[in-house]
Design a protein around this motif. Structure first.
Motif, PDB file in Angstrom:
ATOM      1  N   VAL A  29      13.285   9.299 -14.693  1.00  0.00           N
ATOM      2  CA  VAL A  29      13.346   9.716 -13.288  1.00  0.00           C
ATOM      3  C   VAL A  29      14.388  10.814 -13.085  1.00  0.00           C
ATOM      4  CG1 VAL A  29      14.053   8.945 -11.002  1.00  0.00           C
ATOM      5  CG2 VAL A  29      12.410   7.617 -12.310  1.00  0.00           C
ATOM      6  N   LEU A  30      15.555  10.656 -13.715  1.00  0.00           N
ATOM      7  CA  LEU A  30      16.593  11.685 -13.566  1.00  0.00           C
ATOM      8  C   LEU A  30      16.090  13.026 -14.073  1.00  0.00           C
ATOM      9  CD1 LEU A  30      19.864   9.803 -14.585  1.00  0.00           C
ATOM     10  CD2 LEU A  30      19.271  10.720 -12.341  1.00  0.00           C
ATOM     11  N   VAL A  31      15.481  13.031 -15.251  1.00  0.00           N
ATOM     12  CA  VAL A  31      14.991  14.281 -15.829  1.00  0.00           C
ATOM     13  C   VAL A  31      13.941  14.914 -14.926  1.00  0.00           C
ATOM     14  CG1 VAL A  31      13.758  15.298 -17.759  1.00  0.00           C
ATOM     15  CG2 VAL A  31      15.476  13.553 -18.174  1.00  0.00           C
ATOM     16  N   TRP A  32      12.994  14.099 -14.447  1.00  0.00           N
ATOM     17  CA  TRP A  32      11.932  14.652 -13.610  1.00  0.00           C
ATOM     18  C   TRP A  32      12.452  15.120 -12.262  1.00  0.00           C
ATOM     19  CZ3 TRP A  32       7.259  16.472 -14.677  1.00  0.00           C
ATOM     20  CH2 TRP A  32       6.711  16.127 -15.922  1.00  0.00           C
ATOM     21  N   LYS A  33      13.462  14.433 -11.719  1.00  0.00           N
ATOM     22  CA  LYS A  33      14.045  14.906 -10.458  1.00  0.00           C
ATOM     23  C   LYS A  33      14.677  16.281 -10.653  1.00  0.00           C
ATOM     24  CE  LYS A  33      14.724  11.125  -7.401  1.00  0.00           C
ATOM     25  NZ  LYS A  33      15.520  10.593  -6.325  1.00  0.00           N
ATOM     26  N   TRP A  34      15.270  16.465 -11.813  1.00  0.00           N
ATOM     27  CA  TRP A  34      15.870  17.761 -12.119  1.00  0.00           C
ATOM     28  C   TRP A  34      14.779  18.820 -12.314  1.00  0.00           C
ATOM     29  CZ3 TRP A  34      18.957  21.426 -11.591  1.00  0.00           C
ATOM     30  CH2 TRP A  34      19.266  22.359 -12.583  1.00  0.00           C
ATOM     31  N   MET A  90      22.425  14.717 -16.876  1.00  0.00           N
ATOM     32  CA  MET A  90      21.626  14.892 -18.090  1.00  0.00           C
ATOM     33  C   MET A  90      22.411  14.433 -19.321  1.00  0.00           C
ATOM     34  SD  MET A  90      18.656  15.873 -17.182  1.00  0.00           S
ATOM     35  CE  MET A  90      18.841  14.956 -15.661  1.00  0.00           C
ATOM     36  N   ASN A 101      16.680  -1.100 -20.866  1.00  0.00           N
ATOM     37  CA  ASN A 101      16.055  -0.262 -19.854  1.00  0.00           C
ATOM     38  C   ASN A 101      15.843  -0.958 -18.515  1.00  0.00           C
ATOM     39  OD1 ASN A 101      15.889   1.760 -21.717  1.00  0.00           O
ATOM     40  ND2 ASN A 101      13.732   1.459 -22.192  1.00  0.00           N
ATOM     41  N   TRP A 127      23.988  18.067 -12.065  1.00  0.00           N
ATOM     42  CA  TRP A 127      22.854  17.749 -12.930  1.00  0.00           C
ATOM     43  C   TRP A 127      23.237  17.715 -14.403  1.00  0.00           C
ATOM     44  CZ3 TRP A 127      18.813  15.323 -11.341  1.00  0.00           C
ATOM     45  CH2 TRP A 127      18.432  15.428 -10.002  1.00  0.00           C
ATOM     46  N   VAL A 177      15.049   5.012 -15.765  1.00  0.00           N
ATOM     47  CA  VAL A 177      16.136   5.734 -15.096  1.00  0.00           C
ATOM     48  C   VAL A 177      16.278   7.133 -15.686  1.00  0.00           C
ATOM     49  CG1 VAL A 177      18.638   5.802 -14.830  1.00  0.00           C
ATOM     50  CG2 VAL A 177      17.406   3.689 -14.379  1.00  0.00           C
ATOM     51  N   VAL A 178      16.252   7.228 -17.012  1.00  0.00           N
ATOM     52  CA  VAL A 178      16.363   8.532 -17.664  1.00  0.00           C
ATOM     53  C   VAL A 178      15.163   9.406 -17.295  1.00  0.00           C
ATOM     54  CG1 VAL A 178      16.353   9.706 -19.898  1.00  0.00           C
ATOM     55  CG2 VAL A 178      17.745   7.658 -19.570  1.00  0.00           C
ATOM     56  N   ASP A 206      10.376   0.152 -10.753  1.00  0.00           N
ATOM     57  CA  ASP A 206      11.459   1.095 -11.040  1.00  0.00           C
ATOM     58  C   ASP A 206      11.077   2.542 -10.756  1.00  0.00           C
ATOM     59  OD1 ASP A 206      12.183  -1.287 -12.073  1.00  0.00           O
ATOM     60  OD2 ASP A 206      12.641  -0.579 -14.082  1.00  0.00           O
ATOM     61  N   LEU A 235      12.663   4.638  -7.683  1.00  0.00           N
ATOM     62  CA  LEU A 235      13.679   5.636  -8.004  1.00  0.00           C
ATOM     63  C   LEU A 235      13.231   7.054  -7.687  1.00  0.00           C
ATOM     64  CD1 LEU A 235      14.977   4.146 -11.361  1.00  0.00           C
ATOM     65  CD2 LEU A 235      16.188   4.252  -9.196  1.00  0.00           C
ATOM     66  N   TYR A 283      15.900  -2.449 -14.852  1.00  0.00           N
ATOM     67  CA  TYR A 283      16.572  -1.914 -13.666  1.00  0.00           C
ATOM     68  C   TYR A 283      16.611  -2.888 -12.489  1.00  0.00           C
ATOM     69  CZ  TYR A 283      17.638   1.110  -9.737  1.00  0.00           C
ATOM     70  OH  TYR A 283      18.199   1.652  -8.624  1.00  0.00           O
ATOM     71  N   SER A 336      14.405   4.818 -21.008  1.00  0.00           N
ATOM     72  CA  SER A 336      14.558   4.073 -19.766  1.00  0.00           C
ATOM     73  C   SER A 336      13.899   4.827 -18.609  1.00  0.00           C
ATOM     74  CB  SER A 336      16.048   3.901 -19.492  1.00  0.00           C
ATOM     75  OG  SER A 336      16.236   3.498 -18.176  1.00  0.00           O
ATOM     76  N   SER A 348      22.097  10.826 -19.354  1.00  0.00           N
ATOM     77  CA  SER A 348      20.759  10.429 -19.818  1.00  0.00           C
ATOM     78  C   SER A 348      20.662  10.495 -21.333  1.00  0.00           C
ATOM     79  CB  SER A 348      19.697  11.341 -19.209  1.00  0.00           C
ATOM     80  OG  SER A 348      19.732  11.258 -17.814  1.00  0.00           O
TER      81      SER A 348
END
Lengths: 298, 276
Positions: A125-130, B244, B207, B240, A122-123, A236, A240, B209, A120, B247
């Motif tokens: 984006v979250l990983v890359w933001k981290w 994670m 997926n 985080w 969303v996943v 997306d 995001l 959004y 996704s 995720s």
């Protein structure tokens, strides 16, 4: 005999139409009707919270062409689309060539390469933001350790970093599509072409440009058109990652439509943006559809 | 000696690329099992010194994650069932029958397959509000058919075109009806195509959004994508590890598909976008 045949044909035609009827009904209700409704709305000024509207004719369109927001968003959309697409194609062809060789654990390697495409947004984006995090992100740590930068970098909050970051994440997420398509085509290039080139004394680089690339041409044209259409309408990932910021510097057309409708509360104006965006895309879409038709598709 | 050395070198080169591409996913997994204090260690530890599942436990027990997960399962399953059933019949009709308007319909399918969601989102929002369906999972099922149905039709159409016609003709000569031949001859051959279309449709819905963002604004019917993103936006200080872990959990259905059904994915790729 002939009348009987036409009777049968007619019955088949009726059956065929009955089978497509559910599709047609759903299409009319959720696609065709909203599509015309969007065009209709673009001639109104609609206040989102109350949904009250008033006819304004073409003034949404004239405002759109005069204010900078549309042109800014169009420019950003083009930068994002071209930048990301370029990287996707280069990475995609390169990695497809590598995976085409007989490397160890090839199917595992292929799965790992494919994975970003299917997760996704969303996943992703979250990983890359981290990864991009300014205090504890691994990317800043690595870049500082290697000595490329002295202080932690703001990947998403300043320009041109934000646009570059968005383009890079987009390339990472979508290049596997190119890999799969190119890989499938590579496997069908006859080995004899390479042998003939070898006999003629062509080295690996010459073989790539004289044999591989011409053979890939058709599939590359299709991939580029499809990915250009999809990247152009991407919402997306950009929304995001940056939300269009800093300021409006990564705001693309789909984000502009969303912002106008649900943050600035003018659905009429937002529809005008959406319609113009669709008209621009229509050019690509018609070229792609025409090409598919010629190939015996549709 | 030389070729083996070259081969090893090439393999190292190839695998370092593969690992670089996969690194963000590895990092997501590692972060999700690191205890909170280790996250802020300088320099960061590549493999966790102590492994913990506390974030997963917290995710399942203290957040709405399970509700979102359930919503996503219901939503994606419902969308997939509706879309695949309708599209299978539709593709059969488009490929094997002749009637007026068939060509323009096929054109319309391809056109809508490429259509951006933002064009439809405003009228669909108004439609859902008008019907009193906003904030329901059902409204999302309706909205998801706008991209899933053209997509599934397009895939199934190309799978259907790949099935030879002679078996069907033979069945018709033996006195079978068109629908009888469809059930006994075509469906069994189409099954791999149907499975791969269903997988793609499920993943697309899982997926999605934008529609979820606009049409649903209550935790009771929010799917995972907007739900997990809300955990990021609404949290006071961002955890985080928890994100994670979310995720990873969100990708579980995908990992299952990858582990057991990957051949169907590659098949769908061949039939769908690429061959056109």
């Amino acid at each position: 005999m002939s009348t009987q045949k036409t009777l049968l044909e007619r019955r088949y035609a009726t059956l065929g139409m009955a089978l497509i009827a559910p599709t047609v009904l759903i299409f009319c209700a959720v696609i065709v009707y909203p599509l015309f409704s969007a065009i209709y709305l673009s001639f109104y000024s609609v206040f989102t919270p109350t949904l009250e509207g008033e006819w304004v004719g073409l003034s949404n369109y004239s405002e759109l062409l005069q204010t900078g927001r549309f042109w800014n968003a169009l420019g950003n959309t083009l930068i994002w689309t071209i930048g990301s697409l370029f990287l996707q194609i280069i990475l995609g062809i390169g990695i497809a060539l590598v995976l085409h060789q007989n490397i160890w654990f090839r199917s595992l390697a292929r799965s790992l390469i494919l994975f970003p495409y299917f997760i996704s947004t969303v996943v992703a984006v979250l990983v890359w933001k981290w990864l991009f995090n300014d205090l504890y992100g691994i990317l800043n740590h690595l870049l500082m350790k290697v000595g490329i930068i002295e202080f932690p970098m703001d990947f998403l909050g300043t320009m041109p970093n934000a646009m570059i970051s968005v383009i890079l994440v987009g390339a990472w997420k979508y290049f596997p599509f190119v890999v799969i398509a190119v890989l499938a085509r590579l496997q069908s290039i006859p080995e004899s072409l390479y042998e003939a080139a070898k006999i003629d004394g062509a080295g690996p680089v010459a073989r790539f440009f004289d044999v591989t690339l011409p053979q890939l041409r058709d599939v590359l044209v299709v991939i580029i058109m499809l990915r250009a259409i999809w990247d152009f309408k991407e919402f997306d990932m950009i929304y995001l990652l940056t939300g269009g910021g800093p300021l409006d510097d990564t705001q693309t057309l789909p984000l502009l439509v969303y912002q106008e409708a649900f943050a600035l509360n003018d659905m009429g104006m937002a529809s005008a943006y959406a319609v113009v965006m669709m008209l621009i895309m229509l050019v690509f879409m018609l070229v792609y559809i025409r090409r598919t038709k010629d190939d015996g598709g549709v | 000696m030389m070729p083996t050395f070259k081969k090893i070198l090439f393999n190292l080169f190839a695998w370092s690329i593969v690992l670089a591409v996969a690194f963000p996913l590895f990092w997501m997994l590692v972060t999700s099992v690191k205890p909170g204090f280790e996250l802020f260690r300088r320099p960061p530890t590549i493999l966790p010194e102590t492994w913990t599942l506390e974030h997963y436990w917290k995710l399942l027990s203290e957040t709405n994650f399970l509700i979102y997960f359930r919503n996503s399962i219901i939503l994606s399953t419902a969308t997939t069932l509706v879309v695949v059933a309708v599209a299978t019949l539709g593709a059969f009709s488009l490929v094997r029958f002749k009637y007026r308007g068939r060509e323009s319909l096929a054109f319309l399918v391809l056109f809508t397959y490429l259509l951006p969601s933002v064009v439809l989102i405003i009228p669909l929002y108004l439609l859902m509000v008008g019907l009193g369906l906003s904030n329901t999972i059902f409204s999302l099922v309706i909205a998801y058919t706008t991209f899933a149905l053209p997509y599934a039709l397009w895939l199934l159409r190309s799978f259907m075109a790949g099935i030879p016609e002679d078996l069907e003709s033979a069945a018709l000569c033996d006195g079978a009806t068109r629908m009888g031949a469809f059930r006994d001859v075509i469906l069994p051959q189409l099954l791999p195509g149907i499975i791969s279309t269903a997988l793609f449709t499920f993943i697309l819905s899982w997926n999605e959004y934008l529609y979820a963002l606009v049409l649903v604004n209550s935790d009771a019917s929010r799917p995972l994508t907007t739900g997990v993103m809300n955990m990021l936006i609404s949290s006071f200080n961002i955890e985080w590890s928890l994100l994670m872990a979310a995720s990873v959990m969100m990708s579980v259905p995908l990992i299952i598909v990858f582990a057991f059904l990957q051949s169907y994915l590659t098949r769908g790729f061949g039939a769908g976008g690429v061959k056109g």
